[in-house]
Design a protein around this motif. Structure first.
Motif, PDB file in Angstrom:
ATOM      1  N   THR A  73     -10.029   4.574   8.905  1.00 41.08           N
ATOM      2  CA  THR A  73      -8.929   4.457   9.857  1.00 41.08           C
ATOM      3  C   THR A  73      -7.682   5.214   9.417  1.00 41.08           C
ATOM      4  OG1 THR A  73      -8.058   2.423   8.855  1.00 41.08           O
ATOM      5  CG2 THR A  73      -9.769   2.180  10.553  1.00 41.08           C
ATOM      6  N   ALA A  74      -7.670   5.723   8.182  1.00 39.57           N
ATOM      7  CA  ALA A  74      -6.509   6.475   7.711  1.00 39.57           C
ATOM      8  C   ALA A  74      -6.416   7.806   8.438  1.00 39.57           C
ATOM      9  CB  ALA A  74      -6.606   6.709   6.205  1.00 39.57           C
ATOM     10  N   GLY A  96     -11.713  -1.096  11.232  1.00 37.49           N
ATOM     11  CA  GLY A  96     -11.012  -1.360   9.985  1.00 37.49           C
ATOM     12  C   GLY A  96     -11.572  -0.498   8.871  1.00 37.49           C
ATOM     13  N   PRO A 109     -15.974  -0.157   7.855  1.00 36.47           N
ATOM     14  CA  PRO A 109     -15.577  -0.173   6.449  1.00 36.47           C
ATOM     15  C   PRO A 109     -16.684   0.263   5.510  1.00 36.47           C
ATOM     16  CG  PRO A 109     -14.898  -2.195   7.550  1.00 36.47           C
ATOM     17  CD  PRO A 109     -15.790  -1.473   8.492  1.00 36.47           C
ATOM     18  N   LEU A 116      -8.209   0.749   1.518  1.00 35.95           N
ATOM     19  CA  LEU A 116      -8.221   0.239   2.888  1.00 35.95           C
ATOM     20  C   LEU A 116      -9.400  -0.687   3.142  1.00 35.95           C
ATOM     21  CD1 LEU A 116      -7.015   3.235   5.089  1.00 35.95           C
ATOM     22  CD2 LEU A 116      -5.704   1.385   4.038  1.00 35.95           C
ATOM     23  N   ASN A 117     -10.484  -0.483   2.439  1.00 37.18           N
ATOM     24  CA  ASN A 117     -11.632  -1.372   2.626  1.00 37.18           C
ATOM     25  C   ASN A 117     -11.406  -2.756   2.029  1.00 37.18           C
ATOM     26  OD1 ASN A 117     -13.367   0.473   4.034  1.00 37.18           O
ATOM     27  ND2 ASN A 117     -13.589   1.579   2.099  1.00 37.18           N
ATOM     28  N   MET A 123       0.468  -5.224   1.834  1.00 34.11           N
ATOM     29  CA  MET A 123      -0.801  -5.503   1.174  1.00 34.11           C
ATOM     30  C   MET A 123      -0.606  -6.444  -0.004  1.00 34.11           C
ATOM     31  SD  MET A 123      -3.537  -2.835  -0.568  1.00 34.11           S
ATOM     32  CE  MET A 123      -2.511  -2.511  -2.017  1.00 34.11           C
ATOM     33  N   TYR A 172      -7.305   5.399  -2.710  1.00 35.40           N
ATOM     34  CA  TYR A 172      -6.830   5.494  -1.327  1.00 35.40           C
ATOM     35  C   TYR A 172      -7.381   6.754  -0.670  1.00 35.40           C
ATOM     36  CZ  TYR A 172      -3.833   5.685   2.746  1.00 35.40           C
ATOM     37  OH  TYR A 172      -3.397   5.725   4.039  1.00 35.40           O
ATOM     38  N   PRO A 173      -7.915   6.686   0.548  1.00 34.07           N
ATOM     39  CA  PRO A 173      -8.010   5.478   1.383  1.00 34.07           C
ATOM     40  C   PRO A 173      -9.282   4.659   1.163  1.00 34.07           C
ATOM     41  CG  PRO A 173      -8.663   7.390   2.649  1.00 34.07           C
ATOM     42  CD  PRO A 173      -8.253   7.914   1.303  1.00 34.07           C
ATOM     43  N   GLY A 199     -11.621   2.280   5.408  1.00 32.81           N
ATOM     44  CA  GLY A 199     -11.193   3.590   4.939  1.00 32.81           C
ATOM     45  C   GLY A 199     -11.179   4.680   5.979  1.00 32.81           C
ATOM     46  N   ASN A 221       0.827  -1.195   0.000  1.00 33.70           N
ATOM     47  CA  ASN A 221       0.000   0.000   0.000  1.00 33.70           C
ATOM     48  C   ASN A 221       0.872   1.259   0.000  1.00 33.70           C
ATOM     49  OD1 ASN A 221      -2.250   1.608   0.127  1.00 33.70           O
ATOM     50  ND2 ASN A 221      -2.675   1.216   2.290  1.00 33.70           N
TER      51      ASN A 221
END
Length: 339
Positions: A154-155, A150, A228, A234-235, A102, A213-214, A152, A34
């Protein structure tokens, strides 16, 4: 040898691929992690022993590959299906897959879906088979049914902002350069200045937005208040979409080499990017005591069920191929030779 870059049309998207110009030999396909790109693999590719054909791909939304939207409800399959489409487009047979972070999850998903195409797998500090965030215990039990913790949401928004702005400085602890120094390598590691500049430029190729991203996020009634979404990077690693705990069912079972750094702060049983661990430390307020995700333990549990694997631990952080190149290359060469 020198590195060449070419864009390869496939049945899914057009992908940018680095090669050394070596046409023959067993194909070794490197998959980055990632917020990075294929250039993190350049020196490893050049150092690969004779008899192999090194290639490194830019995943969608990174490097010079198409910035296609990512359907996270498929887990990592938009990425892994792209990799398999590249294998088909280049008519690669018996490919050795090498995945970092990732990218480790991506190559495991490719193995899960088409084991007959894979000659061997090398995992370099891979994401847990249960994704990133939102689980506890060795078997990836969800902390909450919606995957809270968990995805997107969480960025860190400041990191995303500086990434989008193309910040090349070290003025902020959340600039891409500072994040590279603090998390991609073992804290205190001093990179060659030219290499560091190349890596920062690689990070800045990341496409920003809800489709890349994210990714998007939805609110949650459970701590830390985010769950999520359905789109973006991220998802794809959300615990509600990514579950690779059935690898032991694949047939055939090519050998797996798992290389990890003992000081990794990203993929760890006490990850500094895991909101549950940060909550336990009091850095993120309001934690109900949710335990940290034991990412390394989860990977070891799944690989033990799989059976055909070797674990190598090096004195480094998240990037053994960058921090301990000679030791990493020796382990990789031995694995390829025995596969």
């Amino acid at each position: 040898m020198h590195i060449e870059s070419r864009r390869v049309p496939t049945a899914r998207i057009t992908q940018n691929v680095l090669t050394t110009g070596t046409a023959g030999g067993e194909p070794v396909l490197f998959v980055h992690g990632n917020v990075s790109s294929s250039v993190f693999w350049r020196e490893t590719m050049l150092a690969l022993p004779g008899g192999y054909r090194p290639l490194a791909v830019d995943l969608r939304g990174f490097g010079e590959s198409d910035p296609a939207p990512i359907d996270a409800t498929r887990g990592l399959r938009d990425f892994s299906d792209d990799v398999l489409a590249l294998v088909d487009a280049l008519d690669l047979s018996g490919v050795h897959l090498v995945g970092w972070s990732m990218g480790g999850g991506v190559v495991l998903q490719a193995l899960r879906d088409r084991p007959s195409a894979v000659r061997s797998v090398t995992l370099v500090n891979p994401v847990s088979p249960y994704g990133f965030g939102g689980t506890h215990g060795p078997d990836g039990t969800l902390n909450h049914p919606d995957g809270a913790g968990g995805g997107g949401g969480t960025a860190n928004p400041e990191f995303v902002r500086l990434l989008a702005a193309g910040d090349r400085s070290a003025d902020s602890p959340l600039s891409p350069r500072s994040v590279l120094r603090a998390t991609y390598v073992k804290p205190g590691t001093v990179l060659d200045p030219e290499d560091e500049d190349v890596f920062v430029e690689s990070m800045l190729t990341t496409r920003i937005g809800e489709d890349n991203y994210p990714g998007d996020a939805v609110p949650s009634d459970a701590w830390p208040g985010t769950a999520p979404g359905r789109r973006g990077v991220l998802n794809t690693m959300a615990p509600t979409y990514l579950r690779l705990d059935d690898l032991h069912t694949v047939d055939p079972k090519p050998p797996v080499l798992w290389v990890r750094g003992d000081s990794d702060v990203i993929v760890s049983d006490t990850s500094m990017l895991d909101l549950a661990h940060l909550g336990a430390l009091g850095i993120v307020p309001g934690s109900p005591g949710t335990p940290a995700q034991p990412m390394v333990t989860q990977t070891r549990t799944v690989l033990r069920r799989y059976g055909n694997f070797t674990e190598v631990v090096l004195d480094c952080g998240h990037s053994p191929h960058v921090e301990r190149p000679e030791e990493f290359r020796a382990a990789l060469a031995d694995h390829l030779k025995r596969s």
